[in-house]
Design an enzyme around this catalytic site. Structure first.
Site, PDB file in Angstrom:
ATOM      1  N   THR A   1       0.813  -1.228   0.000  1.00  0.00           N
ATOM      2  CA  THR A   1       0.000   0.000   0.000  1.00  0.00           C
ATOM      3  C   THR A   1       0.836   1.261   0.000  1.00  0.00           C
ATOM      4  O   THR A   1       0.464   2.265  -0.608  1.00  0.00           O
ATOM      5  CB  THR A   1      -0.912   0.000   1.252  1.00  0.00           C
ATOM      6  OG1 THR A   1      -1.812  -1.091   1.138  1.00  0.00           O
ATOM      7  CG2 THR A   1      -1.715   1.279   1.370  1.00  0.00           C
TER       8      THR A   1
ATOM      9  N   SER B   1      -0.218  -9.711  -0.646  1.00  0.00           N
ATOM     10  CA  SER B   1      -1.101 -10.877  -0.637  1.00  0.00           C
ATOM     11  C   SER B   1      -0.688 -11.864  -1.721  1.00  0.00           C
ATOM     12  O   SER B   1      -1.058 -13.036  -1.677  1.00  0.00           O
ATOM     13  CB  SER B   1      -2.549 -10.452  -0.873  1.00  0.00           C
ATOM     14  OG  SER B   1      -2.931  -9.558   0.136  1.00  0.00           O
TER      15      SER B   1
ATOM     16  N   THR C   1       2.777 -10.041  14.344  1.00  0.00           N
ATOM     17  CA  THR C   1       1.565 -10.483  13.654  1.00  0.00           C
ATOM     18  C   THR C   1       0.753  -9.249  13.280  1.00  0.00           C
ATOM     19  O   THR C   1       0.770  -8.250  14.018  1.00  0.00           O
ATOM     20  CB  THR C   1       0.752 -11.449  14.554  1.00  0.00           C
ATOM     21  OG1 THR C   1      -0.295 -12.028  13.789  1.00  0.00           O
ATOM     22  CG2 THR C   1       0.147 -10.773  15.771  1.00  0.00           C
TER      23      THR C   1
ATOM     24  N   ARG D   1      -4.063 -25.477  13.695  1.00  0.00           N
ATOM     25  CA  ARG D   1      -4.386 -24.464  14.710  1.00  0.00           C
ATOM     26  C   ARG D   1      -5.469 -25.026  15.609  1.00  0.00           C
ATOM     27  O   ARG D   1      -6.644 -25.115  15.252  1.00  0.00           O
ATOM     28  CB  ARG D   1      -4.824 -23.174  14.044  1.00  0.00           C
ATOM     29  CG  ARG D   1      -3.678 -22.607  13.190  1.00  0.00           C
ATOM     30  CD  ARG D   1      -3.742 -21.136  12.993  1.00  0.00           C
ATOM     31  NE  ARG D   1      -5.082 -20.621  13.005  1.00  0.00           N
ATOM     32  CZ  ARG D   1      -5.445 -19.482  13.627  1.00  0.00           C
ATOM     33  NH1 ARG D   1      -4.564 -18.776  14.273  1.00  0.00           N
ATOM     34  NH2 ARG D   1      -6.683 -19.060  13.553  1.00  0.00           N
TER      35      ARG D   1
ATOM     36  N   GLN E   1      -5.024 -21.253  18.408  1.00  0.00           N
ATOM     37  CA  GLN E   1      -5.811 -20.135  17.891  1.00  0.00           C
ATOM     38  C   GLN E   1      -5.750 -18.928  18.822  1.00  0.00           C
ATOM     39  O   GLN E   1      -6.183 -17.841  18.443  1.00  0.00           O
ATOM     40  CB  GLN E   1      -7.266 -20.576  17.688  1.00  0.00           C
ATOM     41  CG  GLN E   1      -7.389 -21.610  16.588  1.00  0.00           C
ATOM     42  CD  GLN E   1      -8.783 -22.185  16.467  1.00  0.00           C
ATOM     43  OE1 GLN E   1      -9.742 -21.674  17.037  1.00  0.00           O
ATOM     44  NE2 GLN E   1      -8.907 -23.263  15.723  1.00  0.00           N
TER      45      GLN E   1
HETATM   46  N1  ASP Z   1      -2.760  -5.467   0.374  1.00  0.00           N
HETATM   47  C1  ASP Z   1      -1.669  -4.598   0.784  1.00  0.00           C
HETATM   48  C2  ASP Z   1      -0.379  -5.405   0.766  1.00  0.00           C
HETATM   49  O1  ASP Z   1      -0.195  -6.220   1.618  1.00  0.00           O
HETATM   50  C3  ASP Z   1      -1.943  -4.073   2.142  1.00  0.00           C
HETATM   51  C4  ASP Z   1      -0.906  -3.131   2.696  1.00  0.00           C
HETATM   52  O2  ASP Z   1       0.191  -2.975   2.219  1.00  0.00           O
HETATM   53  O3  ASP Z   1      -1.231  -2.503   3.728  1.00  0.00           O
HETATM   54  O4  ASP Z   1       0.436  -5.232  -0.105  1.00  0.00           O
END
Ligand code: ASP
Length: 352
Positions: A13, A65, A168, A253, A286
């Site tokens: 982001t 992701s 995390t 988990r 978990q």
């Molecule tokens: N979806 C974005 C990523 O992980 C979220 C971020 O960077 O905050 O690249």
């Protein structure tokens, strides 16, 4: 002593712009950094030791992701390539937040014993967006990198400096988006410009480096590690189906200290069958804050007797990346399961 810093930009982001499909990489990150760190800038608090910065963008820039173990390896390769010409020079990695904690754990194993500090960061809001945390996080990561107090891989976000193998993602929107549920933060910034409070133990990342990681570790590749969540009502048939075809390792988990629905017909047997067939089964919890103790209850003892091992107090991210790391080193089955319990880079506390 002045310290130059190498910045590795991987996507996320922090450098994204709007598109008809949503946020995608595309901002002028190099230009933004140049504006943030002009050569004649007055020394900002904590950045007095910062010399010049260099920047490499890892193409293609990705939303994290889409990261895979190969993406982790691309960062490792870039870090090592830079460190071979500039030993001890701190490195800052700019990364998406979604899988940043997986990457920080993965880097902490593969770069254990490197000598140069590596600090990873990103932001919840793109650079230049109103109220963006990009500037504070990048300056904080640079500050940590030149502090002389970071040993190994750390993650800076929202004023917290966390050991790379302990972090995390705790919020999809809060500017304090990361937590270290078990180990205390390495440092905490009361404000962007004020002093940082360091904890006594700043060697949490990279403190214990067993011989498997001293030699150049073998590269990350994509191994078949599956994460399975226990839920009330899961059947033995569903558990068996999730294990077919057999993965190389399972992070299961479980509830609380590592308990599974052991009365469920066929469930423990499905896990035992996987172990007998050579799959390493690692029981995580978990609970965000957990120390897995198999055998504390009969519901955990059943899987321990079948050969499953506990993930102690590792986060899911640390356990998953560690299974990938150990598989890449050639460990499988019981040898892999056994190695999961030994710390590589401060990701797990010795048994209390
Ligand atoms: N979806 C974005 C990523 O992980 C979220 C971020 O960077 O905050 O690249």
């Amino acid at each position: 002593m002045m310290s130059n810093v190498h910045i590795i930009y991987t996507g996320g982001t922090i450098g994204m712009v709007d598109s008809p499909q949503g946020l995608v990489p595309g901002a002028d990150l190099a230009g933004w950094l140049a504006g943030l760190l002009p050569p004649d800038r007055p020394a900002a608090p904590g950045l007095e030791a910062l010399g010049s910065t260099t920047l490499t963008a890892l193409e293609p820039l990705i939303d994290s992701s889409n990261a895979t173990p190969e993406s982790w390896q691309a960062i490792v390769d870039e870090v090592r390539a830079h460190a071979s010409g500039h030993p001890d020079e701190p490195i800052v990695v700019l990364h998406g937040t979604d899988t940043m904690a997986y990457t920080s754990a993965a880097l902490s194993y593969a770069l254990a014993g490197l000598g140069a500090p590596v600090v990873i960061t990103g932001s919840q809001l793109p650079l230049g967006a109103e109220g963006s945390d990009a500037e504070a996080n990048v300056l904080g990561a640079l500050r940590a990198a030149v502090s002389g107090r970071v040993n190994g891989v750390a993650l800076f976000f929202g004023g917290l400096l966390l050991a790379g193998g302990r972090a995390t993602k705790s919020s999809s929107w809060d500017l304090m988006g990361f937590a270290s549920p078990v180990a205390p933060p390495l440092s905490r910034a009361a404000s962007d410009s004020g002093p940082w409070e360091w904890t006594a133990d700043v060697g949490g990342a990279g403190s214990s480096v067993p011989s498997i990681t001293r030699a150049a570790p073998r590269p990350y590749a994509r191994h078949d590690v599956v994460v399975i969540d226990m839920v009330p009502g899961i059947t033995g048939a569903r558990a068996a189906a999730l294990l077919d075809p057999l993965p190389e390792a399972v992070i299961l988990r479980a509830f609380g200290v590592g308990n599974v629905p052991s009365d469920e017909p066929g469930l423990v047997e499905a896990i035992a069958r996987a172990i007998r067939a050579g799959t390493a089964v690692i029981i995580a919890s978990q609970c965000h804050q957990a120390e897995v103790i198999l055998g504390h209850y009969a519901t955990g003892d059943a899987i321990a007797r079948a050969g499953a091992v506990g993930a102690a107090d590792m986060t899911l991210e640390a356990a998953y990346a560690k299974a990938q790391f150990l598989l890449a080193q050639g460990l499988t089955g019981t040898a892999l399961a056994e190695a999961m319990g030994h710390p590589i880079a401060g990701e797990l506390s010795p048994r209390r």
